[in-house]
Design an enzyme around this catalytic site. Sequence first.
Site, PDB file in Angstrom:
ATOM      1  CG  ASP A 103      -2.124  -0.727   1.103  1.00  0.00           C
ATOM      2  OD1 ASP A 103      -2.656  -0.696  -0.023  1.00  0.00           O
ATOM      3  OD2 ASP A 103      -2.586  -1.345   2.076  1.00  0.00           O
ATOM      4  CG  ASP A 127      -6.961  -4.536   2.864  1.00  0.00           C
ATOM      5  OD1 ASP A 127      -7.289  -4.160   1.716  1.00  0.00           O
ATOM      6  OD2 ASP A 127      -6.294  -3.855   3.655  1.00  0.00           O
TER       7      ASP A 127
END
Lengths: 551, 147, 715
Positions: free
Chosen positions: C313, C555
């Site tokens: 990320d 996620d």
Amino acid sequence: MITASAAFIIVLELGSVVVGGWFLSSYLLSVYSTRKTRLDRIFGPIERSIYYLGGVNPYEEMGWKAYLRAILALNVVEAAIGFVILLIQGSLPLNPMHAPDMSWSLSLNTALSFSSNTDLQHYNGGTALSYLSQMAVIQFLQFTSAATGLCVAIAIFRGLTGKTKGLGNFYVDYTRTIVRVLVPLSGVAALILIFLGVPQSLSGYSVFKTLELGGSEVVKSGPIASLVSIMQLGTNGGGYFGANAANPLTNPSQITNLFELALMMLIPTSLPFLFGRMLGRMKEGRTLIVASYALYIIDIFIAFIPITQIGEGMEVRFGAASSVFWTVTTTAFTTGSVNASLSAFNPLIILAALFGMIIQATPGGIGVGAMYMLMYIIMTVFIVGLMAGRTPEYLGTKINAGDVKLAIVAFLSHPVIILVPTVITFAIGAQAAVGLGTNSISFTQILYEYTSAAANNGSDFLGSAGNTVYFNVSTGIVMWLGRFIPIAVMLAIAGSMVQRKRYASEALRTDTLTFTAVLVVAIFILAVLTFFPFLAIGPILSYLEGFKNGF
Amino acid sequence: MKKSNSLTVPLRIAVISLVVCGLLFPGVVTGIAQLAMPVQANGSLISFHNTTIGSSLIAQDFNYSGFFQPRNDSASGLDPDITVQNATVQAARIHNVTGIPMAYLEGIIKENTKYTLFFFGSTYVNVLDLNLILAQHFPLIYNRYIV
Amino acid sequence: MDSEAHFAVTKFKTSKPKLYKLAILKDSVRRLSPTVLYKNVVMFIVEICFVIVAVMAIDPSLIPEVSSSTDVSFYIEVAVILLLTVWFSTLSDSIAEAQIKNTASTLRKIEKEVPARKIVSQDRREIAEVTSKQLKKGDLLLIKKGEIVPIDCEVLEGIAMVDESLLTGESVNVRKSVGTTVLGGSLITSDSIIARVSVNPSETFLNRLIKLVESSSRPKTPNERAVSILLAGFTAIFSIIIISILALGVILKLGLDLSVLIALYVSLLPTTIGALLPAIGISGINRMSEKRIIIKSGKAIEAAGDTDSLLLDKTGTITRGTRTATEFIPLGKHTMRDVGEAAFMSSWDDDTPEGKSMVELAYQEGFVPHEFAVIERVKFEEFSASTRKSGANLQEPSDFFLPKGGKGLLQHKRIRRKYDPDSKEDEIDIIKGAPDAIKLATKTVPLNYDNIVDEAAKTGDTIMAIAEGGEIIGLIRLRDEVKPGIKSRIAAIKNMGIKPVMITGDIEATASSISREVGIDDYVSRAKPETKYDLVKKEQARGRIVAMIGDGTNDAPALAASDVGIAMASGTEPAKEAANMVDLESNPAKIIDVVMMGKQILMTRGAVTTFSIANDVAKYFVIVPVMFTAVALSSLSKLNLLHLTPHVAVLSALIFNALIIPFLIPLALRGAEFKPQSAMRIFLKNVFVYGLGGVILPFAGIAAIAFVIVHFGVI
């Protein structure tokens, strides 16, 4: 000591074989793929009629179990046919010299021997076999065992490359091997051999009055060239005569000597290239060829350490260097044909010969040599591959506990089937029956007998002296176990890998020379680790005790 | 998809292999060889004065000490050749028995010398070659001993 | 309350266990029992060998064919060394177990019993004082500033700053708002919250994780299993060899001594790796735990080492996640100082990280208005997402100060006012925000404003406009700053042959600029929550092993699909369930450590295996030449490279074989040295160190031991 001239001839021979193998591999690729070639017009109808007559469905794809079942079924039937013919050859046709029936144990040994590509001979072919047996047992099984070996390699290659669903169809591979590879190649080879002086007739032995008054000789002609060609090409090694390739009728000159050597080296040399082609990554094939030839060359160097001079047991026309070179090569390619008597050699040459048969991948016999090399690669990748910090992979597939287990079984089976019968032989004193004692020389000969049987090599010290029930049966069992345990295990590995997930990146690059070097050292250490104590009390001890050629 | 019958297929394929590899192949090779290369195919037989005296490939026994004699210990037992060194030793004996000059004997040995590695390696001579030369050139000495 | 709080913030640190304390010694002796040892095939066989030689020592004439030595002391010495060999192995197990127990107990300290305020009435007025152990899932709690969160719970009301240092070791305050999970053991440092208990005390997440760590029935990882099989295979091979030699030795009368043969056997067996294999695995998990990473499946450790693609990320992993002002860009006739001072004044009351960074930048550049202290800040308008701007209204003090040298905007204004007392500009309005929003809110827009803004944004930075008194005076460049050291870690990852892929919700320009800055070649911009999952699948379809880190519920599918999924402890429950590792520190950048540690574990195992097998060459050459003592066989002594007498040779080889185990225990516990390099280089280095070294070292080691034995008469 290797002389410059001998080195030159050896390099020339190796070089031409490697080039020849490279070209052959391209042809083999077309044989074992489904793509159409111009030769289909000639071979296609023959193959289709064989499938029709044989009841084979050529479109059936086999998993490893089906492939293995087919191999075993066919080989059992073929060995059985050979066994029966030998047992009753006396009353069968094509027996102009009236060879008698073989005993059950010798028939069994011979059938198991030739069907396992070993060609250990406990008989003298010149007198013990009829023409029919030479053709319909010896030559027939030399073709089928060579074809089986090649099919095994192809199936394992398919499994490891993982581009197919299954391992192929054994009967199709087998048929195409015989029709497109072995028959044409050995046909051409036979004609060349005939041209170079090897006889080929069916008219019986002829007796002539020789030059000197009162002298006579028997010219033991027969279907020799056709047998010699497939015996070398298929790395079989079982000669027409007891003296094998030392006999001038099977190997008349220096040129036939080199030609026959090239024949036995050709297909095993081409298979690594074929593997590279099937993968589409020639460098992976390079690893196999470089590693096996490196071991082979180490072997040659060991054999040339002692100075060998022409003497008893060697043929004058070949000279010492060619005899030593042949002995190393015939064991390195596990063929087993000999052009000199093993008893002629220094123990170090015997040690070199044993190395070839212990490793079995230097480059080894037809098909199985490449198979053993892949077994070593899997073991080596696993042992050292972890050190790259990743789960070891070969060709993009992860090597798992199951593969390790199977590879170990294949590796382990070799010392077991050599050492157990060797120990039993001395334990029951069976060596005495062939005139051997308990010294290092005797030990070497018995160790050699079972190593040769287990490695499906076939050269030995005993020869027709080994025709006892004990040696016939024990070596017969060892030959089949040595043949089919590794084949079964490696097919299982290939079968489990064929559909396994392929990963894109490899930490340990197996197509590098670095890995190849590690592989060679690893194979050497694995072989040394296993057999060192036995080599120490056998040929090494004989050498240290100062035997030059005391066998 | 129809499966190949696992019981009869091996038997049928084995019989086909037997016929193709064990009978047809040697048969065809023999046929071609007998037609195209009859000399080699039948054992490279040689003649002396129009009599076939055996194969040039294998050793013949010679008992008369005036002949070069083959080795009787070798791997095949049929080795037709001897080393030049051996031939030279024998030449001395032949010279003593027959009176043929040493220079001549050494001369034919040299003319017939072959090499084990083409142009290199150890040297050797074919026993029958030498004896045929002797028989041809010294009929007075050898005629009593030959066919 | 205070005392607990004090206890709670005691720094969390793993103390190294004293490796040779009595408990460990006791445990290692307990493990010598065959009933425990049988699980380790190699060591079990060594123990059986010990028994055989011990029997020979008691009565050498028991098996006359194979006990040539009349010297009982030799048998005793061999037996003692064999027992020591086994004990070194059990000792390494005990140390590794002690380490991991130690780590587990330190982790467990987090879960002390703490007081809790349980809300018992519907109207939330009634509160019961209980302890954390009395809580049940679903209970409502009131947690105030300065208190320890008694158990994992979900925030229902309120926002608070939470210090998770007790869990993570890092003293950083994390803002927790409604819907987030606060972990038991963390400290509330501001405000108070109402939260709902999300687990029962015995099944708190931490509790379950710790149980995993110290579980003695830890399943073997796939690789460990494969190595065990390899070792069993080698054991089988050597067993066959030794039995064959024994039989031949007796039949051929080679003058064999069983104890010598056993010595050869034990030397050849892969005792080194056999002894250390369990410890390597345990200590690997321990090293991960020490880094606050809990492994939920053993497979994941190896997969971590195998990672090909690392999904990162952008925010939080590569960048700090906060935008920082980096440049003031004046427009029109205004100077940089004008822009800086305006930014400083307007941001003074702005608590957002962006605002703070502007103050910081202006301060560093010296753009602090001289008389700032006396300026009255009338009102501050917080940033609003709808207007996309914030503003400040400032008023000068009524009493007039002489300028003292300031040159900025205020100065001008002041001077202007001095000479133009009728000016109504007693107030200064400063607004700042998105360039287009500011454009709409102002009267005077500089020439080419849009083009300038576009040009400035090309680097991927965020551009803010600032306006004073209705006139746009400049732009402020803000950058989401790259974390320090991330660039070198990305380089390390790439060196190892791993492909980092950056994922960000940012626009293309920002994504490309950041990825270029840190050296990442692949990135996905404008990512949506489901993009991660798609990316994992896509990479896997290409035959790659994917590692990722995640925290949100979004996620969870990607974490479950990936080969190595690391969830943040601060993340949501579904994410943690889906992942196969949990990072208690919630530090996304640690995924890189995880990969490296995974590699290290595999590497250590491979290195010791290779070393163990390579050792055998030397041992063969030391023992075999002296093994067959029959006179006729003395020729073999020519192979006796070290020229040792049989007894010295055997004892030296055995002692070397035994000593190498404790010698390598530290390696097993801390792992083989690992530098991020390409796999082939790592491989090559290890082949030299452990392969070649493994062949050579024993020759030297055995010679040295023999020297000591002979010259100092130690044995």
